[in-house]
Design an enzyme around this catalytic site. Structure first.
Site, PDB file in Angstrom:
ATOM      1  N   THR A  52       0.855  -1.189   0.000  1.00 23.83           N
ATOM      2  CA  THR A  52       0.000   0.000   0.000  1.00 23.83           C
ATOM      3  C   THR A  52       0.892   1.241   0.000  1.00 23.83           C
ATOM      4  O   THR A  52       2.121   1.120   0.004  1.00 23.83           O
ATOM      5  CB  THR A  52      -0.906   0.026   1.246  1.00 23.83           C
ATOM      6  OG1 THR A  52      -0.103   0.356   2.402  1.00 23.83           O
ATOM      7  CG2 THR A  52      -1.583  -1.306   1.473  1.00 23.83           C
ATOM      8  N   CYS A  53       0.278   2.434   0.039  1.00 25.81           N
ATOM      9  CA  CYS A  53       1.087   3.657   0.013  1.00 25.81           C
ATOM     10  C   CYS A  53       1.915   3.802   1.297  1.00 25.81           C
ATOM     11  O   CYS A  53       2.962   4.448   1.293  1.00 25.81           O
ATOM     12  CB  CYS A  53       0.201   4.880  -0.177  1.00 25.81           C
ATOM     13  SG  CYS A  53      -1.106   5.032   1.058  1.00 25.81           S
ATOM     14  N   GLU A 115      -7.971   2.550  11.209  1.00 26.16           N
ATOM     15  CA  GLU A 115      -8.557   2.777   9.872  1.00 26.16           C
ATOM     16  C   GLU A 115      -8.920   1.436   9.233  1.00 26.16           C
ATOM     17  O   GLU A 115      -8.185   0.457   9.349  1.00 26.16           O
ATOM     18  CB  GLU A 115      -7.602   3.598   8.991  1.00 26.16           C
ATOM     19  CG  GLU A 115      -6.254   2.961   8.692  1.00 26.16           C
ATOM     20  CD  GLU A 115      -6.253   2.170   7.406  1.00 26.16           C
ATOM     21  OE1 GLU A 115      -7.278   2.163   6.703  1.00 26.16           O
ATOM     22  OE2 GLU A 115      -5.232   1.541   7.123  1.00 26.16           O
ATOM     23  N   GLU A 193      -6.499  19.105  -0.473  1.00 29.24           N
ATOM     24  CA  GLU A 193      -6.547  17.725   0.020  1.00 29.24           C
ATOM     25  C   GLU A 193      -7.613  17.532   1.099  1.00 29.24           C
ATOM     26  O   GLU A 193      -8.359  16.544   1.087  1.00 29.24           O
ATOM     27  CB  GLU A 193      -5.164  17.351   0.577  1.00 29.24           C
ATOM     28  CG  GLU A 193      -5.020  15.881   0.916  1.00 29.24           C
ATOM     29  CD  GLU A 193      -3.620  15.528   1.407  1.00 29.24           C
ATOM     30  OE1 GLU A 193      -3.515  14.622   2.240  1.00 29.24           O
ATOM     31  OE2 GLU A 193      -2.644  16.177   0.956  1.00 29.24           O
ATOM     32  N   THR A 194      -7.707  18.479   2.041  1.00 25.83           N
ATOM     33  CA  THR A 194      -8.669  18.338   3.137  1.00 25.83           C
ATOM     34  C   THR A 194     -10.101  18.380   2.624  1.00 25.83           C
ATOM     35  O   THR A 194     -10.938  17.550   2.993  1.00 25.83           O
ATOM     36  CB  THR A 194      -8.459  19.443   4.193  1.00 25.83           C
ATOM     37  OG1 THR A 194      -7.106  19.395   4.645  1.00 25.83           O
ATOM     38  CG2 THR A 194      -9.390  19.252   5.381  1.00 25.83           C
ATOM     39  N   ILE A 195     -10.390  19.353   1.749  1.00 22.39           N
ATOM     40  CA  ILE A 195     -11.740  19.449   1.176  1.00 22.39           C
ATOM     41  C   ILE A 195     -12.063  18.221   0.333  1.00 22.39           C
ATOM     42  O   ILE A 195     -13.207  17.740   0.308  1.00 22.39           O
ATOM     43  CB  ILE A 195     -11.889  20.748   0.345  1.00 22.39           C
ATOM     44  CG1 ILE A 195     -12.028  21.954   1.269  1.00 22.39           C
ATOM     45  CG2 ILE A 195     -13.074  20.676  -0.606  1.00 22.39           C
ATOM     46  CD1 ILE A 195     -13.337  22.013   2.064  1.00 22.39           C
TER      47      ILE A 195
END
EC number: 1.2.1.70
Length: 421
Positions: A52-53, A115, A193-195
């Site tokens: 994964t990232c 998560e 990024e947040t939005i």
């Protein structure tokens, strides 16, 4: 686990910078090639690759305890210096590897505690390995057990119940105030990024409409397309603000974008139907005086951070409960592994005894056929069989006594059913 060792070799956000993680990551095509290599390797029995990232991990069962072989393969596959890679790698063996896999699947080793996405990624990795015939009986049992543990942790603890990102907390706050969002119109200001994260969380809750306002319309359109939304320019805010029930803002502006006067006008146009404002920008996008208006409810990034901090504490408490479950399930899996060893041991022991019996019976029958006295043949058969079966335990008792190994002697007594009372 006498004849097999389970190893987890990996690199993640805690042990290495993104520059190195990128080099160790596997693309889908590379995973296919890697699994074929591991399946055909003499030292590896089974293998699953999770990439994964934030992490790359290779889970293997080896015929012998030799993690260096796996490190050599990994560095060779990606063309990296083995010594340099070893500085940023972690390796778990046996019960530690099993425990690590279960912790990862439950989100206890993630960048954001608890998560849920990682579980899906591990399931995908397992299915890919199965497709390439890299999974056998042991890993099939291990990964199914791991998925079961992750489900149990989600069900029996609050590990995933609370919002622990500002974006998620913003949407949860809107849900808390409005209940369902299906009749709400949402205005997102900014397209960073947040939005983008806010938009994704919102979209899952199916609001009536999402509008994205941004200086760069192209960037706004890119985000709006992902959530079936509309686009407006920042200059259009005063004329469109009254249509929004929920306003969430996060731009890089150094000055407020929405002032008290604009909100007063919007509320008047709405006939004072309440509005929720969530300002997650630093510096702030919405003037603090907006919160003084009767029908405007303003929350700042600090309010959300407080929620996030409280929720992180709740997740940490849940994580402690999860660790107890994982420890118990790891023990259960190890017991299953040992039961496989005992089955093999019993099979070998029975085979050895059968071989001795067949050999001595064949000798006795041969002697009887030559006319030897039957009583002598039976006595010889009994003596030889007794001596052959007693040989190994007798040697073990003598060795333990000679070395003063009391625990070993007691174990042998128990195994042989000897009662000295």
């Amino acid at each position: 686990m006498a004849n097999m060792t389970i190893i987890a070799l990996g690199i993640n956000h805690k042990t290495a910078p993104v520059e190195l993680r990128e080099k160790v990551a596997f693309s889908p095509e590379q995973i296919s090639e890697a699994l074929q290599q591991l399946s055909g390797h003499a030292h590896f029995n089974e293998a699953v690759i999770v990439s994964t990232c934030n992490r790359t991990e290779v889970y293997c069962s080896l015929a012998q305890q030799n993690s260096q072989t796996l490190l050599q393969w990994l560095s060779s596959f990606h063309g990296l210096d083995e010594h340099e890679l070893s500085k940023n790698i972690y390796c778990h063996e046996g019960s530690d590897a099993i425990n690590h896999l279960m912790r990862v699947a439950c989100g206890l080793d993630s960048l954001v505690l608890g998560e849920p996405q990682i579980l899906g990624q591990i399931k995908q990795a397992y299915n890919s390995a199965k497709t390439h015939n890299a999974v056998g009986v042991t890993f099939d049992r291990l990964f199914q057990k791991t998925f079961s543990v992750a489900k149990q942790v989600r069900t029996e603890t609050n590990i995933g119940a609370s919002a622990v990102s500002v974006a998620y907390a913003a949407v949860n706050l809107a849900k808390h105030i409005y209940g369902k969002l299906d009749k709400t119109n949402v205005l997102l200001i900014g397209a960073g990024e947040t939005i983008e994260l806010v938009a994704k969380h919102l979209y899952q809750n199916e609001p009536q409409n999402i509008t994205v306002a941004n200086r760069t319309l192209e960037r706004a359109r890119s985000l709006a397309d992902q959530v079936s939304g509309d686009v407006i320019a920042l200059a259009q805010l005063p004329e469109r603000l009254h249509k929004a029930d929920i306003v969430i803002s996060s731009t890089a502006s150094t000055l407020p974008i929405i002032g008290k006067g604009v909100v007063e006008q919007a509320l008047k146009q709405r006939r004072y139907k309440p509005m929720l404002f969530i300002d997650i920008a630093v510096p702030r996008d919405i003037e603090s005086q907006v919160g003084e208006l009767d029908d405007a409810y303003l929350y700042s990034v600090d309010d959300l951070q407080t929620i996030v901090s409280e929720n992180m504490s709740a997740r940490e408490e849940a994580a402690e409960q999860a660790e107890v479950i994982i420890t118990e399930r790891t023990k259960e899996f190890l017991m299953w592994i040992r039961s496989l060893d005992s089955v093999d041991l019993i099979r070998h022991y029975r085979n050895d005894v059968q071989t001795i019996k067949s050999e001595l019976v064949e000798r006795a029958v041969s002697q009887l056929n030559t006319g030897k006295d039957a009583e002598k043949v039976i006595l010889e058969l009994a003596n030889k069989l007794t001596n052959r079966l007693m040989h190994a335990p007798t040697r073990a008792i003598q060795d333990a006594a000679k070395k003063g190994e009391v625990a070993q002697l007691n174990q042998l007594k128990k195994m042989l059913g000897i009662d000295q009372e």
